[in-house]
Write a protein that holds these residues in place. Structure first.
Motif, PDB file in Angstrom:
ATOM      1  N   THR A 186       7.619  15.790   2.355  1.00 43.49           N
ATOM      2  CA  THR A 186       6.507  14.887   2.079  1.00 43.49           C
ATOM      3  C   THR A 186       6.963  13.848   1.077  1.00 43.49           C
ATOM      4  O   THR A 186       7.570  14.187   0.061  1.00 43.49           O
ATOM      5  CB  THR A 186       5.299  15.672   1.515  1.00 43.49           C
ATOM      6  OG1 THR A 186       4.939  16.695   2.445  1.00 43.49           O
ATOM      7  CG2 THR A 186       4.112  14.758   1.286  1.00 43.49           C
ATOM      8  N   MET A 187       6.670  12.588   1.385  1.00 38.89           N
ATOM      9  CA  MET A 187       7.081  11.527   0.471  1.00 38.89           C
ATOM     10  C   MET A 187       6.022  10.428   0.445  1.00 38.89           C
ATOM     11  O   MET A 187       5.245  10.275   1.386  1.00 38.89           O
ATOM     12  CB  MET A 187       8.432  10.968   0.876  1.00 38.89           C
ATOM     13  CG  MET A 187       8.486  10.421   2.260  1.00 38.89           C
ATOM     14  SD  MET A 187      10.194  10.089   2.722  1.00 38.89           S
ATOM     15  CE  MET A 187       9.998   9.898   4.473  1.00 38.89           C
ATOM     16  N   THR A 188       6.018   9.696  -0.640  1.00 36.66           N
ATOM     17  CA  THR A 188       5.153   8.533  -0.777  1.00 36.66           C
ATOM     18  C   THR A 188       6.010   7.295  -0.586  1.00 36.66           C
ATOM     19  O   THR A 188       7.063   7.158  -1.204  1.00 36.66           O
ATOM     20  CB  THR A 188       4.492   8.511  -2.168  1.00 36.66           C
ATOM     21  OG1 THR A 188       3.746   9.721  -2.329  1.00 36.66           O
ATOM     22  CG2 THR A 188       3.572   7.320  -2.318  1.00 36.66           C
ATOM     23  N   VAL A 189       5.560   6.432   0.306  1.00 36.49           N
ATOM     24  CA  VAL A 189       6.309   5.216   0.641  1.00 36.49           C
ATOM     25  C   VAL A 189       5.399   4.019   0.412  1.00 36.49           C
ATOM     26  O   VAL A 189       4.250   4.026   0.842  1.00 36.49           O
ATOM     27  CB  VAL A 189       6.777   5.246   2.117  1.00 36.49           C
ATOM     28  CG1 VAL A 189       7.531   3.982   2.476  1.00 36.49           C
ATOM     29  CG2 VAL A 189       7.621   6.478   2.389  1.00 36.49           C
ATOM     30  N   THR A 190       5.907   3.012  -0.259  1.00 36.76           N
ATOM     31  CA  THR A 190       5.168   1.771  -0.439  1.00 36.76           C
ATOM     32  C   THR A 190       5.586   0.808   0.660  1.00 36.76           C
ATOM     33  O   THR A 190       6.777   0.501   0.802  1.00 36.76           O
ATOM     34  CB  THR A 190       5.457   1.154  -1.824  1.00 36.76           C
ATOM     35  OG1 THR A 190       5.099   2.112  -2.827  1.00 36.76           O
ATOM     36  CG2 THR A 190       4.670  -0.118  -2.033  1.00 36.76           C
ATOM     37  N   ALA A 191       4.606   0.379   1.464  1.00 30.45           N
ATOM     38  CA  ALA A 191       4.895  -0.500   2.595  1.00 30.45           C
ATOM     39  C   ALA A 191       3.659  -1.332   2.907  1.00 30.45           C
ATOM     40  O   ALA A 191       2.544  -0.938   2.588  1.00 30.45           O
ATOM     41  CB  ALA A 191       5.288   0.330   3.813  1.00 30.45           C
ATOM     42  N   PRO A 192       3.854  -2.470   3.554  1.00 30.07           N
ATOM     43  CA  PRO A 192       2.702  -3.267   3.947  1.00 30.07           C
ATOM     44  C   PRO A 192       1.889  -2.561   5.032  1.00 30.07           C
ATOM     45  O   PRO A 192       2.443  -1.736   5.773  1.00 30.07           O
ATOM     46  CB  PRO A 192       3.326  -4.560   4.478  1.00 30.07           C
ATOM     47  CG  PRO A 192       4.756  -4.291   4.691  1.00 30.07           C
ATOM     48  CD  PRO A 192       5.121  -3.097   3.891  1.00 30.07           C
ATOM     49  N   PRO A 193       0.615  -2.881   5.143  1.00 33.66           N
ATOM     50  CA  PRO A 193      -0.206  -2.274   6.194  1.00 33.66           C
ATOM     51  C   PRO A 193       0.344  -2.623   7.583  1.00 33.66           C
ATOM     52  O   PRO A 193       0.880  -3.710   7.798  1.00 33.66           O
ATOM     53  CB  PRO A 193      -1.586  -2.908   5.997  1.00 33.66           C
ATOM     54  CG  PRO A 193      -1.575  -3.494   4.635  1.00 33.66           C
ATOM     55  CD  PRO A 193      -0.150  -3.806   4.305  1.00 33.66           C
ATOM     56  N   SER A 194       0.228  -1.682   8.489  1.00 38.12           N
ATOM     57  CA  SER A 194       0.673  -1.883   9.865  1.00 38.12           C
ATOM     58  C   SER A 194      -0.193  -1.011  10.765  1.00 38.12           C
ATOM     59  O   SER A 194      -0.715   0.016  10.329  1.00 38.12           O
ATOM     60  CB  SER A 194       2.153  -1.501  10.010  1.00 38.12           C
ATOM     61  OG  SER A 194       2.578  -1.650  11.353  1.00 38.12           O
ATOM     62  N   SER A 195      -0.317  -1.402  12.017  1.00 44.20           N
ATOM     63  CA  SER A 195      -1.090  -0.583  12.951  1.00 44.20           C
ATOM     64  C   SER A 195      -0.307   0.649  13.395  1.00 44.20           C
ATOM     65  O   SER A 195      -0.868   1.587  13.946  1.00 44.20           O
ATOM     66  CB  SER A 195      -1.495  -1.408  14.167  1.00 44.20           C
ATOM     67  OG  SER A 195      -0.350  -1.902  14.812  1.00 44.20           O
ATOM     68  N   GLY A 196       0.992   0.666  13.156  1.00 40.07           N
ATOM     69  CA  GLY A 196       1.820   1.811  13.503  1.00 40.07           C
ATOM     70  C   GLY A 196       3.131   1.775  12.752  1.00 40.07           C
ATOM     71  O   GLY A 196       3.591   0.705  12.333  1.00 40.07           O
ATOM     72  N   TYR A 197       3.693   2.952  12.561  1.00 42.12           N
ATOM     73  CA  TYR A 197       4.951   3.066  11.826  1.00 42.12           C
ATOM     74  C   TYR A 197       5.904   3.950  12.604  1.00 42.12           C
ATOM     75  O   TYR A 197       5.491   4.820  13.383  1.00 42.12           O
ATOM     76  CB  TYR A 197       4.724   3.693  10.443  1.00 42.12           C
ATOM     77  CG  TYR A 197       3.847   2.881   9.537  1.00 42.12           C
ATOM     78  CD1 TYR A 197       4.370   1.828   8.795  1.00 42.12           C
ATOM     79  CD2 TYR A 197       2.501   3.167   9.417  1.00 42.12           C
ATOM     80  CE1 TYR A 197       3.567   1.084   7.948  1.00 42.12           C
ATOM     81  CE2 TYR A 197       1.679   2.425   8.571  1.00 42.12           C
ATOM     82  CZ  TYR A 197       2.228   1.384   7.847  1.00 42.12           C
ATOM     83  OH  TYR A 197       1.430   0.642   7.009  1.00 42.12           O
ATOM     84  N   MET A 221       0.836  -1.182   0.000  1.00 43.28           N
ATOM     85  CA  MET A 221       0.000   0.000   0.000  1.00 43.28           C
ATOM     86  C   MET A 221       0.880   1.244   0.000  1.00 43.28           C
ATOM     87  O   MET A 221       2.009   1.198   0.467  1.00 43.28           O
ATOM     88  CB  MET A 221      -0.980  -0.044   1.167  1.00 43.28           C
ATOM     89  CG  MET A 221      -0.487   0.426   2.501  1.00 43.28           C
ATOM     90  SD  MET A 221      -1.691   0.153   3.819  1.00 43.28           S
ATOM     91  CE  MET A 221      -2.418   1.734   3.972  1.00 43.28           C
ATOM     92  N   GLU A 222       0.353   2.330  -0.540  1.00 43.88           N
ATOM     93  CA  GLU A 222       1.113   3.588  -0.574  1.00 43.88           C
ATOM     94  C   GLU A 222       0.708   4.479   0.597  1.00 43.88           C
ATOM     95  O   GLU A 222      -0.476   4.707   0.833  1.00 43.88           O
ATOM     96  CB  GLU A 222       0.875   4.319  -1.890  1.00 43.88           C
ATOM     97  CG  GLU A 222       1.615   3.703  -3.039  1.00 43.88           C
ATOM     98  CD  GLU A 222       1.671   4.610  -4.250  1.00 43.88           C
ATOM     99  OE1 GLU A 222       0.937   5.621  -4.299  1.00 43.88           O
ATOM    100  OE2 GLU A 222       2.454   4.300  -5.145  1.00 43.88           O
ATOM    101  N   LEU A 223       1.695   4.953   1.317  1.00 37.53           N
ATOM    102  CA  LEU A 223       1.497   5.857   2.439  1.00 37.53           C
ATOM    103  C   LEU A 223       2.097   7.213   2.086  1.00 37.53           C
ATOM    104  O   LEU A 223       3.138   7.276   1.449  1.00 37.53           O
ATOM    105  CB  LEU A 223       2.232   5.352   3.682  1.00 37.53           C
ATOM    106  CG  LEU A 223       2.053   3.921   4.112  1.00 37.53           C
ATOM    107  CD1 LEU A 223       3.038   3.608   5.224  1.00 37.53           C
ATOM    108  CD2 LEU A 223       0.644   3.700   4.577  1.00 37.53           C
ATOM    109  N   THR A 224       1.445   8.263   2.542  1.00 39.16           N
ATOM    110  CA  THR A 224       2.045   9.589   2.456  1.00 39.16           C
ATOM    111  C   THR A 224       2.625   9.895   3.822  1.00 39.16           C
ATOM    112  O   THR A 224       1.925   9.834   4.833  1.00 39.16           O
ATOM    113  CB  THR A 224       1.000  10.648   2.071  1.00 39.16           C
ATOM    114  OG1 THR A 224       0.460  10.313   0.801  1.00 39.16           O
ATOM    115  CG2 THR A 224       1.625  12.030   2.015  1.00 39.16           C
TER     116      THR A 224
END
Length: 119
Positions: free
Chosen positions: A83-94, A1-4
């Motif tokens: 600001t960056m877009t990061v592709t990472a697996p879903p997680s309850s916290g980062y 998933m993509e996160l901002t």
């Protein structure tokens, strides 16, 4: 998933809002191309890369900032926002680790946006 991921560097430097920026003084290591690691709550590595350049955002209340004449005072007290877009697996916290700094917890905002601020 993509996160901002948005990182606000509260450095209070006079800049033109919207100008390219990076951290200053004690945050000089937070610049474009600085390495970052995105970790989950158990410190597992989810993504890594390099920071992009930041953009200056006004550090003043919107009402005061709007009252200033840009021709007279083009530079204002600003913070540098990366600001960056990061592709990472879903997680309850980062957590985000940049350069050799300790990881900082990210706070969930809206629509897969995660934020943190320094200092």
């Amino acid at each position: 998933m993509e996160l901002t991921v948005r990182v606000l560097l509260r450095d209070g430097v006079f800049r033109v809002p919207g100008a390219e920026c990076s951290g200053t003084a004690s945050m000089a290591d937070l610049h474009a191309t600085a390495p970052y690691r995105l970790l989950d709550e158990d410190d597992r590595l989810l993504a890594e890369g390099e920071l992009p350049a930041g953009r200056a955002v006004t550090a003043m209340a919107a009402e005061l900032d709007a009252a200033l004449d840009e021709d007279v005072a083009p530079r204002r007290p600003t913070f540098c926002e990366v600001t960056m877009t990061v592709t990472a697996p879903p997680s309850s916290g980062y957590r985000l680790a940049v350069a050799d700094r300790e990881p900082l917890p990210l706070t969930a905002a809206e629509d897969d946006q995660w934020t943190t601020a320094l200092p």
